[in-house]
Structure formats: structure tokens, C-alpha cells
Write an enzyme that holds these catalytic residues in place. Structure first.
Site, mmCIF file in Angstrom:
data_model
loop_
_atom_site.group_PDB
_atom_site.id
_atom_site.type_symbol
_atom_site.label_atom_id
_atom_site.label_comp_id
_atom_site.label_asym_id
_atom_site.label_seq_id
_atom_site.Cartn_x
_atom_site.Cartn_y
_atom_site.Cartn_z
ATOM 1 N N LYS A 5 0.845 -1.204 0.000
ATOM 2 C CA LYS A 5 0.000 0.000 0.000
ATOM 3 C C LYS A 5 0.880 1.253 0.000
ATOM 4 O O LYS A 5 2.095 1.164 0.232
ATOM 5 C CB LYS A 5 -0.896 -0.012 1.240
ATOM 6 C CG LYS A 5 -0.122 0.155 2.541
ATOM 7 C CD LYS A 5 -0.995 -0.097 3.761
ATOM 8 C CE LYS A 5 -0.156 0.011 5.018
ATOM 9 N NZ LYS A 5 -0.862 -0.525 6.197
ATOM 10 N N TYR B 39 14.956 23.930 13.498
ATOM 11 C CA TYR B 39 13.666 24.377 14.007
ATOM 12 C C TYR B 39 13.343 23.725 15.350
ATOM 13 O O TYR B 39 13.571 22.530 15.539
ATOM 14 C CB TYR B 39 12.559 23.996 13.034
ATOM 15 C CG TYR B 39 12.576 24.764 11.746
ATOM 16 C CD1 TYR B 39 12.447 26.151 11.743
ATOM 17 C CD2 TYR B 39 12.714 24.100 10.529
ATOM 18 C CE1 TYR B 39 12.465 26.858 10.551
ATOM 19 C CE2 TYR B 39 12.719 24.789 9.341
ATOM 20 C CZ TYR B 39 12.588 26.178 9.355
ATOM 21 O OH TYR B 39 12.598 26.871 8.178
HETATM 22 C C1 LIG Z 1 -0.214 -1.678 6.753
HETATM 23 C C2 LIG Z 1 -0.890 -2.925 7.116
HETATM 24 C C3 LIG Z 1 -0.148 -4.113 7.332
HETATM 25 C C4 LIG Z 1 1.367 -4.163 7.315
HETATM 26 O O1 LIG Z 1 1.874 -3.562 8.456
HETATM 27 P P1 LIG Z 1 3.468 -3.540 8.744
HETATM 28 O O2 LIG Z 1 3.567 -3.020 10.116
HETATM 29 O O3 LIG Z 1 4.054 -2.633 7.715
HETATM 30 O O4 LIG Z 1 3.944 -4.944 8.594
HETATM 31 C C5 LIG Z 1 -0.860 -5.270 7.579
HETATM 32 N N1 LIG Z 1 -2.212 -5.268 7.638
HETATM 33 C C6 LIG Z 1 -2.943 -4.149 7.455
HETATM 34 C C7 LIG Z 1 -4.426 -4.214 7.539
HETATM 35 C C8 LIG Z 1 -2.312 -2.942 7.197
HETATM 36 O O5 LIG Z 1 -3.043 -1.838 7.020
#
Ligand SMILES: *Cc1c(COP(=O)(O)O)cnc(C)c1O
Length: 295
Positions: A41, A273
Site C-alpha cells: 500500500k 527548528y
Molecule cells: C499496513 C498494514 C499491514 C502491514 O503492516 P506492517 O507493520 O508494515 O507490517 C498489515 N495489515 C494491514 C491491515 C495494514 O493496514
């Protein structure tokens, strides 16, 4: 003028990290080995979603492991992956309300049902196309972001389960505190998810698989592995602090720049800052040409 500041992404490192996670899962006695839902994502955490997605797809195809499922936040991200030629299953985590649902059907995406109204909207859209749509169902066990509340499923789940054009393939939850030391909420979320699993049959959830673990949970607690795990950070070579691991991970991104200024600081003087950096001893500080405008 192009400034001499570059972020480079090492796709080989990323693929090696994926295989390291894969090995960790298969070296355990958990049987069958959990699948990996690779989280790409937010433009693969800034690493470039389409190139990362294609690299992971190729890597998994060449190894002994099964094809990865890729996960992104919204339908638009999913469409971008399809348009780049990615064929793997793509799970959409986020709420659907902001997107045009047609993308789910036109690009073969797997949405998450996080509310009765989302189920209703997908059911209507699937029925009008005469298709059955595979979805993952999200349970809110304490994160309080997305998902059906774990303690109210008797009321909210029946219409979702009855939707004849939706096929619930998997049920999942997400941890709020997996990386922190105090175990209270983390344990409570596991217990709540376990209760849903125990009640699955009665709730009408047959033949589904289960997933819960982000990177921190994956490293910390095998109870959270279930049928699949969802690492994001680990793929990019980041171990969420304060967790430590022996997994051989390599940073996938490096940032290089040239110094454009160097100066001395005396003990007690501050830099920048908010004066948040305080020099404890005589030292030199340097400036690189990168800032807000570079993201
Ligand atoms: C972002 C996300 C993950 C991955 O999380 P990490 O901490 O980067 O491993 C897994 N499940 C969901 C639903 C997420 O939104």
C-alpha cells in the site's frame, strides 16, 4: 537544477527480504506454512508499488513458495497494479466508500468488507453483473479503525453472510499495539479473534481462512500466524522498534546526497527548528539539500 539527492530502491534486497520471511515461516513447525500477503500500500511505502509488485510476483513464481497475495489500501492502487501487468490476487484493505466500485469487477480485485453497508453495496454491484465476488471480512478486535465489531457480530454478520453474490474467502483483524512491550491490548485482540474463530460455524463462516499478523506480530508471536501473514515493513528491511530479530533483512531503500554546508557546534548549542537537537559535545553538523518539498 536537479539537486544531488537520490533515493535508490534495491529490488534484489526486497526480494531477499521476502524470501527471508518465507524461510522463517516454513522453518517453523506450523503446518501448513502460512501464506504471505505482501503489503504494498501507499506506493509500497514509497518504494514504487508497480515495480515492487512485479518483483515480488516474479520472485514468488521462481521459488518454492506459493504465489504472494498483494495488498494495497484502495481500489485506485489496485487498478494501477493491474495496469502494470500484475496478475496475482490483490486484496484491498481500505474502506470502499471513496472509490468507484466498478474497479473491483473490471480489474479483478478482492475487497475487504468492513461494514454491513459495504457488504450491501458490493452485493448489489455483484448481483447486477451476475457474478459472485470473493471478499475478505474484517473484524475490529480493538484497533477501532475498520471492521465489524467483534462483540456485535450476532447482529451485523447475518446479512453479510446471507449476501448470495459475496463469497467470504477469509476473515482477518489488525493489531494496534503489536510492536509495543505492554501486552494488554495485543493479547486481548488475539483472544477476541480466537472467540470469533471458535464461533465461526455458528456465525455462518464456513471454509474461510484467517489472518492477523503485521510485521511486528509476525516476529513476536506465532499464535498470530494463522493461515497467512501480512508483512509490510519487513519486506522493505525495516524491523519495527523496539523489536529485534535475527532475520537477515536488508534495507531496500538508500538515500544519498552531497553536503552543501558544514559548521561547528559548541556544547549546549542547538540546531534547526524547535531547537530539538542539542549538541552534547563539540561537533560538526552538515546540511544536505533535501526537505519538505522532497517528501
Ligand atoms: C499496513 C498494514 C499491514 C502491514 O503492516 P506492517 O507493520 O508494515 O507490517 C498489515 N495489515 C494491514 C491491515 C495494514 O493496514
Amino acid at each position: 537544477m536537479v539537486r544531488p539527492t537520490h533515493a535508490s530502491v534495491d529490488l534484489d534486497a526486497l526480494v531477499a527480504n521476502y524470501h527471508a520471511v518465507e524461510r522463517q515461516l516454513s522453518a517453523s513447525s506450523v503446518n501448513p506454512t502460512p501464506r504471505i500477503i505482501a503489503v504494498i500500500k501507499a506506493n509500497a511505502y514509497g518504494h514504487g508499488a508497480t515495480r515492487v509488485g512485479l518483483a515480488l510476483e516474479r520472485a514468488a513464481g521462481s521459488g518454492s513458495g506459493s504465489a504472494p497475495i498483494l495488498a494495497c489500501a484502495d481500489i485506485e492502487e489496485g487498478i494501477e497494479l493491474r495496469q502494470a501487468g500484475i496478475a496475482s490476487q490483490i486484496l484491498i484493505f481500505g474502506a470502499l466508500g471513496v472509490s468507484d466500485l466498478a474497479g473491483v469487477f473490471d480489474h479483478n480485485l478482492t475487497p475487504t468488507v468492513s461494514s454491513p453497508s459495504a457488504a450491501q453495496a458490493l452485493e448489489v454491484a455483484a448481483a447486477s453483473r451476475g457474478v459472485r465476488l470473493g471478499v475478505h471480512l474484517k473484524i475490529d478486535t480493538g484497533m477501532h479503525r475498520f471492521g465489524l465489531r467483534y462483540d456485535n457480530l450476532g447482529a451485523t454478520l447475518p446479512p453479510v453472510v446471507r449476501a448470495t453474490h459475496l463469497d467470504i474467502e477469509a476473515v482477518y483483524t489488525h493489531f494496534a499495539t503489536a510492536e509495543r512491550d505492554e501486552y494488554g491490548l495485543f493479547n486481548a485482540q488475539i483472544t477476541r479473534f480466537e472467540t470469533v474463530r471458535t464461533d465461526a460455524q455458528a456465525l455462518g463462516l464456513d471454509n474461510v481462512w484467517w489472518h492477523a499478523a503485521n510485521s511486528a506480530a509476525l516476529l513476536r508471536d506465532r499464535r498470530t500466524w494463522y493461515d497467512a501473514v501480512r508483512p509490510g515493513l519487513l519486506l522493505y528491511g525495516v524491523v519495527p522498534p523496539p523489536i529485534e530479530t535475527e532475520l537477515a533483512l536488508r534495507p531496500a531503500m538508500s538515500v544519498r546526497s552531497r553536503l552543501v554546508a558544514v559548521k561547528g557546534l559548541r556544547p549546549g548549542e542547538t540546531a534547526g527548528y524547535g531547537a530539538r537537537f542539542v549538541a552534547r559535545r563539540p561537533m560538526r553538523v552538515a546540511v544536505v539539500p533535501a526537505g519538505y518539498a522532497d517528501g
